[in-house]
Design a protein around this motif. Sequence first.
Motif, PDB file in Angstrom:
ATOM      1  N   GLU A  74     -52.473 -28.299  35.886  1.00  0.00           N
ATOM      2  CA  GLU A  74     -52.060 -28.427  36.454  1.00  0.00           C
ATOM      3  C   GLU A  74     -51.296 -28.308  37.640  1.00  0.00           C
ATOM      4  N   ARG A  75     -51.001 -26.539  37.533  1.00  0.00           N
ATOM      5  CA  ARG A  75     -49.398 -26.188  38.246  1.00  0.00           C
ATOM      6  C   ARG A  75     -49.428 -25.847  39.615  1.00  0.00           C
ATOM      7  N   ASN A  76     -50.889 -25.583  40.522  1.00  0.00           N
ATOM      8  CA  ASN A  76     -51.369 -25.741  41.934  1.00  0.00           C
ATOM      9  C   ASN A  76     -51.040 -27.523  42.513  1.00  0.00           C
ATOM     10  N   LYS A  77     -51.601 -28.471  41.833  1.00  0.00           N
ATOM     11  CA  LYS A  77     -51.012 -29.695  42.155  1.00  0.00           C
ATOM     12  C   LYS A  77     -49.509 -30.314  42.037  1.00  0.00           C
ATOM     13  N   PHE A  78     -48.804 -29.919  40.855  1.00  0.00           N
ATOM     14  CA  PHE A  78     -47.659 -29.960  40.603  1.00  0.00           C
ATOM     15  C   PHE A  78     -47.062 -28.793  42.429  1.00  0.00           C
ATOM     16  N   LEU A  79     -46.708 -27.136  42.713  1.00  0.00           N
ATOM     17  CA  LEU A  79     -46.667 -27.290  43.480  1.00  0.00           C
ATOM     18  C   LEU A  79     -46.198 -27.718  44.961  1.00  0.00           C
ATOM     19  N   PHE A  80     -48.021 -28.127  45.502  1.00  0.00           N
ATOM     20  CA  PHE A  80     -48.329 -28.589  46.319  1.00  0.00           C
ATOM     21  C   PHE A  80     -47.461 -29.948  46.605  1.00  0.00           C
ATOM     22  N   ASN A  81     -47.143 -31.095  45.190  1.00  0.00           N
ATOM     23  CA  ASN A  81     -46.651 -32.136  45.175  1.00  0.00           C
ATOM     24  C   ASN A  81     -45.616 -31.787  45.482  1.00  0.00           C
ATOM     25  N   SER A  82     -44.954 -30.981  44.959  1.00  0.00           N
ATOM     26  CA  SER A  82     -43.363 -30.950  44.761  1.00  0.00           C
ATOM     27  C   SER A  82     -43.094 -30.304  46.668  1.00  0.00           C
ATOM     28  N   GLY A  83     -44.271 -30.003  47.577  1.00  0.00           N
ATOM     29  CA  GLY A  83     -43.861 -29.270  48.352  1.00  0.00           C
ATOM     30  C   GLY A  83     -44.054 -30.267  49.247  1.00  0.00           C
ATOM     31  N   LEU A  84     -44.733 -30.898  48.859  1.00  0.00           N
ATOM     32  CA  LEU A  84     -45.010 -32.611  49.678  1.00  0.00           C
ATOM     33  C   LEU A  84     -43.926 -33.762  49.774  1.00  0.00           C
ATOM     34  N   THR A  85     -43.141 -33.438  49.298  1.00  0.00           N
ATOM     35  CA  THR A  85     -42.623 -34.506  48.750  1.00  0.00           C
ATOM     36  C   THR A  85     -41.326 -33.790  49.863  1.00  0.00           C
ATOM     37  N   PHE A  86     -40.957 -33.115  50.249  1.00  0.00           N
ATOM     38  CA  PHE A  86     -39.632 -33.277  51.071  1.00  0.00           C
ATOM     39  C   PHE A  86     -40.069 -33.301  52.784  1.00  0.00           C
ATOM     40  N   MET A  87     -42.178 -32.946  52.688  1.00  0.00           N
ATOM     41  CA  MET A  87     -42.281 -33.050  54.125  1.00  0.00           C
ATOM     42  C   MET A  87     -42.644 -34.571  54.571  1.00  0.00           C
TER      43      MET A  87
END
Length: 520
Positions: free
Chosen positions: A248-261
């Motif tokens: 789930e690394r890529n999904k986790f990284l995308f969601n973590s970035g999306l949280t701010f956006m």
Amino acid sequence: MKKTTIWFIAIVLLSAFIGLLAIQFSYLEEIVSTRREQFDDTVKRGLWRVARELERAETASYLEENYNETQRQLLESLSHDGEYGVPANVPNDKVIVKGPDGSASAFEFKGTMPDTARITPFNLSSRHGKGSIQNSQKALHDMLMEQYIYQKNLLDDVVFRILSQTNDKPILERLDINKLLITLDNELESMGIFLDYDFCIIDKDGSIVYDTPNFSTQKAEKAGIFLQPLFNNNVTSRVSYIEIYFPERNKFLFNSGLTFMVPSFAFSIIMLVLFLFVIIVVFRQKKLSEMKNDFINNMTHEFKTPISTISLASQMLTDPSVNKSPALLNHVSGVIADETKRLRFQVEKVLQMSMFDRQKTNLKLSDIPVNELVTNVVNTFTLKVEKAGGKIETSLEAEDDICMIDEMHFTNVIFNLLDNAYKYARENVPLELQISTRNIHNNKLEIRIKDNGIGIKHDDLKKIFEKFYRVPTGNLHNVKGFGLGLSYVMKIVKDHGGDIKAESDLGQGTTFVITMPLLS
């Protein structure tokens, strides 16, 4: 404002909005990239600490079992009792120690111990002078410390060479998988990584000797692989590896970035919706403005004809010859009456248009029997229909027909529907009108007005109740109007709490169905 100006403003604003979205997506990509680098660095540090912990655990286990004996053997070999109980020289000494696998290893040390590591009275007196007790004590202390450091380094070197040269066991014999799992969990959680992971252990021959149940090489390549050598003290060609990945690394990284956006995207969407709404409203207002201008122009021409006719008839009444002829006088009076009705009807159209700017019509409600109201309208309209060669049939079956309605407005509703049927009759086909009433469920009254006119296309059927909309009539050009009749009918029926719908097939006529609530 011209349409071209509106389109230009819309395109500029839309381009600016697209540019804003592009910047936001670029910023999101940069955030995800930064997060990925931070995540990778954190995992690498964690894996290094795991490998380090495994090496320490193995070394501690070995030393716990063998260090005391090795130390004793080494010190006995190195110790040559000098004057002060310390080795005076270590030339070509050999030390035989027992390795962790039971094998014996011999280590040969060539050379002599440094002068600073030999303590003799001659050393003390020659280096620091005689007659100085304090200097002698200090010199003795320094030489003892140098001797200790020398022997400690020598012993560490022996232990390291034992571990690196003699331990050639298979990797699974050197590793405790359960302890490895616990160490991995602890290290990753201590660094704030709580993702599920899968891993495998690759031995020195490049073969997978252990993997987790869900381990997949394809998933590992897709998610990103982390490699960490195990037991680096071995020769490079004999080093084993642990290969780990986070599904789930890529999904986790995308969601973590999306949280701010998310807030930024939310505001952008709101801006887009408002932008589209404003553009639609502007174009709608532009269309309505054009329709109103057409309406005023048409209304002006419609007023001209009856006014001119009434003016001409009034002038004829001043002619003495007209007064002497009763038939001519009746004709002129009838023309004035007809044109006055026509003019009044046009004025009502203007009043109807003004009603659409108000949310609610001011209705004068009273208990009205609908059957009687329909009969009165039919009687007024029958002469006009029969004059055109048509007929009207009524079937007033509703036993309960009392409704709370505004008599004037509801009369206009029925009259408008009959007038539409009259205007859109088929050429060379006698007009047939059918009006019926009946009681239906939920304590309501249904009024049906059916004709055999030209009918309406299904595409146009959805728009006939819109303000200013007129159904295209093809080659039929004698139909005049402003597109307000049916929208007026819809508004009045809705304001009474009723409903209206149209059923039609092209060339087969049209049926309007009005449903009104009965007086409880």
